[in-house]
Design a protein around this motif. Sequence first.
Motif, PDB file in Angstrom:
ATOM      1  N   ALA A  85      32.184  38.875  39.818  1.00  0.00           N
ATOM      2  CA  ALA A  85      31.612  37.423  40.044  1.00  0.00           C
ATOM      3  C   ALA A  85      30.376  36.333  40.168  1.00  0.00           C
ATOM      4  N   THR A  86      29.731  36.973  41.567  1.00  0.00           N
ATOM      5  CA  THR A  86      28.827  36.555  41.728  1.00  0.00           C
ATOM      6  C   THR A  86      27.390  37.844  41.985  1.00  0.00           C
ATOM      7  N   ALA A  87      27.718  38.982  41.542  1.00  0.00           N
ATOM      8  CA  ALA A  87      26.016  39.559  41.330  1.00  0.00           C
ATOM      9  C   ALA A  87      26.911  39.084  39.419  1.00  0.00           C
ATOM     10  N   ILE A 150      38.475  40.879  35.076  1.00  0.00           N
ATOM     11  CA  ILE A 150      36.961  40.923  34.906  1.00  0.00           C
ATOM     12  C   ILE A 150      36.787  39.725  34.831  1.00  0.00           C
ATOM     13  N   PRO A 151      35.711  38.931  35.554  1.00  0.00           N
ATOM     14  CA  PRO A 151      35.566  37.577  36.087  1.00  0.00           C
ATOM     15  C   PRO A 151      35.586  37.010  34.656  1.00  0.00           C
ATOM     16  N   ASP A 152      35.809  35.364  34.853  1.00  0.00           N
ATOM     17  CA  ASP A 152      35.882  34.621  33.585  1.00  0.00           C
ATOM     18  C   ASP A 152      34.237  34.374  33.096  1.00  0.00           C
ATOM     19  N   ILE A 153      33.069  34.600  34.232  1.00  0.00           N
ATOM     20  CA  ILE A 153      31.644  34.199  33.948  1.00  0.00           C
ATOM     21  C   ILE A 153      31.195  35.623  32.559  1.00  0.00           C
ATOM     22  N   ILE A 154      31.717  36.278  32.843  1.00  0.00           N
ATOM     23  CA  ILE A 154      32.006  37.629  31.847  1.00  0.00           C
ATOM     24  C   ILE A 154      31.676  37.335  30.439  1.00  0.00           C
TER      25      ILE A 154
END
Length: 422
Positions: A85-87, A150-154
Amino acid sequence: MNVLKRYLKFSLKRSSQPQGTMAAATQVLACDSTSIIFSLDDQVAISSPETLAALRTAASCLKDLFPVAFPTETVYGLGAIALNATAALKIFSTKGRPADNPLIVHVSSRRMLQTLLPQNYTLSPSYELLIEHFWPGPLTLLFPCDHSLIPDIITAGQPTVAIRMPSHPVARALIAVTDAPLAAPSANSSGKPSPTRAEHVLNDLNGKITIILDGGPCEVGLESTVVDGLHEDGNIRILRPGGITVEDIKRVLVKGFSDANTPIPQVLVHRRDFRDDALEQAPTTPGMKYRHYAPSVPVTLMRMSDAPLGIEPLSPSAFLQDLKRSMPHSSDILRVGLLMPSDSILMKSLINDTTIQWHEFPFGLVSEPAIIARRLFDGLLTLEREGVDLILVEEVPEENEGLAIMNRVKKAAGSSQWITIP
């Protein structure tokens, strides 16, 4: 979703702060696509030491959680490790991208795809056919999302994730060398035309990213086609037209299901064959909610098709008279960019007016929509840099690649004008 948006807003604010390890200027590293070969079992071999060194440098940057720009067959992408998520947040802060606009995840192999899917998920016959015929290539498919991975940001918190396998050797090799799936939207400031050359990326993001891999101009020139085949009716929904045409998808499905006992899936295009207001407000894929592809100068879509009721088309001369009266320009002469087929009757009529400084960008024949698609974004960005006051883009028939071309032009254009030639 409200909790997600608050988290993203806070995280984006933090990730947009200056990073001490980031370079002041962006480094462009050349890659030789012809030196990259994938075997049938998806193993990569790279014969050029310079290309291998560039890919390893970029992979190291990605593993340090910084984004890297790289070529794909569609447009240049801005990639980051998809499972971190940071990336991924740094993609949003670099582009100024809205947090509710999902990202596409790129993989280098079927094996890598399987690592991203829920354990109990099985590919449908339709997806098997589309992957067999169009991967690697400019086709994105929606899959159920494993939120533990898979992060929610994606996904912007949606229950699906968009995944594709690019066919550009540099893109696929970068993913393989990094040994991680990459989330990657187009490598440009949000809302601007997508870059199809490394110089486009450099002009826009110089100093904001560390590395651009230069693999030459993009072959397709428009983003991937996005397909949702997860509905219970089994139909294929085109959420965004792109590098794979609707006609190609229909042809593969008809042939693939011809001997089956199940009905051939219908291919439905969003906003042409169906509407989904909820989907547009909370999109599952990029390119659906926000205005995109617009340069810093106004774009007008020139329409030669039948005008809607209540709209009176203008002749080319009447249009130019109105344009001169209404268009502010900084010099004594109006500078107008033209993105029109080389055999355009409209263009021939317009350029007869010698009081306007015309900037023509070679666009290809109207019978060659694949060439027009390849040149569209390059044309918008080139004319913008030439300092025109306005860009006129002529419509093309919405068939084959023309459907994706008009999808992008309609989003880029601030106005439309219907024209009739006496």
